[in-house]
Design a protein around this motif. Structure first.
Motif, PDB file in Angstrom:
ATOM      1  N   ASP A  28     -33.427   1.048   9.702  1.00  0.00           N
ATOM      2  CA  ASP A  28     -34.449   0.004   9.549  1.00  0.00           C
ATOM      3  C   ASP A  28     -35.847   0.612   9.525  1.00  0.00           C
ATOM      4  N   CYS A  29     -36.090   1.580  10.407  1.00  0.00           N
ATOM      5  CA  CYS A  29     -37.394   2.262  10.422  1.00  0.00           C
ATOM      6  C   CYS A  29     -37.647   2.980   9.109  1.00  0.00           C
ATOM      7  N   LEU A  82     -46.404  -4.908  14.577  1.00  0.00           N
ATOM      8  CA  LEU A  82     -45.452  -4.661  15.646  1.00  0.00           C
ATOM      9  C   LEU A  82     -45.644  -5.621  16.810  1.00  0.00           C
ATOM     10  N   LEU A 140     -38.870  -2.965  16.687  1.00  0.00           N
ATOM     11  CA  LEU A 140     -39.296  -1.569  16.636  1.00  0.00           C
ATOM     12  C   LEU A 140     -39.193  -0.964  15.243  1.00  0.00           C
ATOM     13  N   LYS A 141     -38.414  -1.597  14.363  1.00  0.00           N
ATOM     14  CA  LYS A 141     -38.294  -1.055  13.009  1.00  0.00           C
ATOM     15  C   LYS A 141     -39.652  -0.994  12.320  1.00  0.00           C
ATOM     16  N   ARG A 142     -40.600  -1.835  12.782  1.00  0.00           N
ATOM     17  CA  ARG A 142     -41.927  -1.827  12.165  1.00  0.00           C
ATOM     18  C   ARG A 142     -42.710  -0.564  12.490  1.00  0.00           C
ATOM     19  N   ILE A 143     -42.175   0.255  13.395  1.00  0.00           N
ATOM     20  CA  ILE A 143     -42.796   1.560  13.651  1.00  0.00           C
ATOM     21  C   ILE A 143     -42.819   2.382  12.365  1.00  0.00           C
ATOM     22  N   GLY A 144     -41.880   2.091  11.470  1.00  0.00           N
ATOM     23  CA  GLY A 144     -41.864   2.805  10.191  1.00  0.00           C
ATOM     24  C   GLY A 144     -43.155   2.643   9.427  1.00  0.00           C
ATOM     25  N   GLN A 172     -38.576   0.501   6.387  1.00  0.00           N
ATOM     26  CA  GLN A 172     -39.963   0.061   6.534  1.00  0.00           C
ATOM     27  C   GLN A 172     -40.927   1.146   6.049  1.00  0.00           C
TER      28      GLN A 172
END
Length: 265
Positions: free
Chosen positions: A27-28, A76, A114-118, A31
Motif C-alpha cells: 500500500d505504501c 496522514l 499509514l499507507k499514506r506515508i508513501g 501511494q
C-alpha cells in the motif's frame, strides 16, 4: 485525563495495520508511485519548456517536494475528515458528541492510514534530489526553515481541510466541494504561483493561503527574488500563517458543531 485516550486509540489503529506487513508495504509503495506520477508530469512539461513561471526544472522540483511532503503529512493526520459526511448521514457524529472528548480529535484519530506515508516518502526523495541541484546557501536559518516548512505546510493544509469539510454540517453532500479546496490546494502548491492567472492566484495563494506552503519558503531557500514582486520576508512567515490558519480552523469547526442539529432534525 481524557487526552490520554488518544494515544491509545492511535496505538490500536497502528498495531492493526502493521499486523499485515506485506499488505502495508504494498500500500505504501502504491501511494509513493501514484505521487511520483506528478513528478513525471513536471519532467514532461520541461521537455517542452526551459522555465515555468520564472523557475527552472530543479527549482520547480524543490517547490513540489516541499508541497508534497507537507500534503502527505496532512493527509496522514487530517485525511480522515473526508469521512465526515458519512458520520453526519449515519448519525455517527451524534455518538462523538456524547463522549467527553473533542469531536475534531475524535474524527482525526478515527483512522491513521499509514499507507499514506508513501506520499511523504516521495516528497522526501524529490527533496533529497532537489536540494543539491539548487544553489541553496546553507546557514542555521535556512536549515531551520527547511525543517519547519513541511510541518508548517502540513498545519496549513490540515486547517484548510478542517474549514473545507466543516461545510458538510450545512451541506451533507458537500464533500466534492471540500475536495476541490483540499486536493485542489495540493495541486496548486506543487507549482510556482507565478504560473497561475491573477484571480486564481489571489484565491488559492492568499484567501486559501497555499503560497505559504512551499512557494515563498522555496524562494527564501533559493535566495531568489519573487517574480511577482513580493517582499522577501514572506518566505519566513509560514509558521505564523500556520498558527493563524489553525486558530481559524478551530473557530470554524466549533461554530459548525454548534449549528449541528443531528440526523433527526
Amino acid at each position: 485525563m481524557a487526552e490520554a485516550i488518544y494515544p491509545r486509540i492511535l496505538h490500536a489503529r497502528l498495531r492493526g495495520q502493521l499486523s499485515y506487513r506485506a499488505s502495508f508495504l504494498l500500500d505504501c509503495l502504491a501511494q509513493a508511485v501514484a505521487q511520483g506520477g506528478e513528478v513525471v508530469v513536471i519532467l514532461v512539461l520541461f521537455n517542452r519548456v526551459t522555465a515555468l513561471g520564472g523557475f527552472s526544472v530543479d527549482e520547480v522540483l524543490l517547490v513540489y517536494a516541499l508541497a508534497s511532503t507537507a500534503f502527505g503529512l496532512s493527509d496522514l493526520f487530517a485525511g480522515q475528515l473526508n469521512a465526515l459526511p458519512a458520520y453526519i448521514r449515519e448519525g455517527t457524529f451524534d455518538v462523538l458528541l456524547l463522549r467527553p472528548l473533542g469531536t475534531l480529535p475524535q474524527v482525526m484519530v478515527s483512522d491513521l492510514p499509514l499507507k499514506r506515508i508513501g506520499r511523504v516518502f516521495t516528497g522526501l526523495v524529490v527533496l533529497g534530489y532537489a536540494l543539491p541541484h539548487n544553489d541553496v546557501v546553507w546557514t542555521p536559518w535556512s536549515v531551520g526553515l527547511l525543517v519547519v516548512t513541511p510541518v508548517a505546510g502540513s498545519v496549513i493544509f490540515s486547517g484548510i481541510w478542517v474549514v473545507a469539510c466543516s461545510v458538510c454540517f450545512w451541506l451533507v453532500d458537500g464533500q466534492e466541494l471540500a475536495n476541490t479546496v483540499t486536493y485542489g490546494s495540493n495541486t496548486f502548491t506543487s507549482y510556482p504561483i507565478s504560473v497561475y492567472s491573477g484571480w486564481l492566484r489571489r484565491l488559492m495563494a492568499f484567501v486559501v493561503p497555499g503560497a505559504f506552503v512551499a512557494y515563498y519558503p522555496a524562494l527564501a531557500l533559493l535566495d531568489k527574488p519573487d517574480p511577482l514582486g513580493g517582499p522577501g520576508w514572506l518566505g519566513w512567515v509560514g509558521p505564523v500563517v500556520a498558527v493563524l490558519v489553525a486558530g481559524l480552523a478551530g473557530l470554524v469547526w466549533k461554530t459548525a458543531v454548534r449549528h449541528y442539529r443531528g440526523t433527526g432534525s
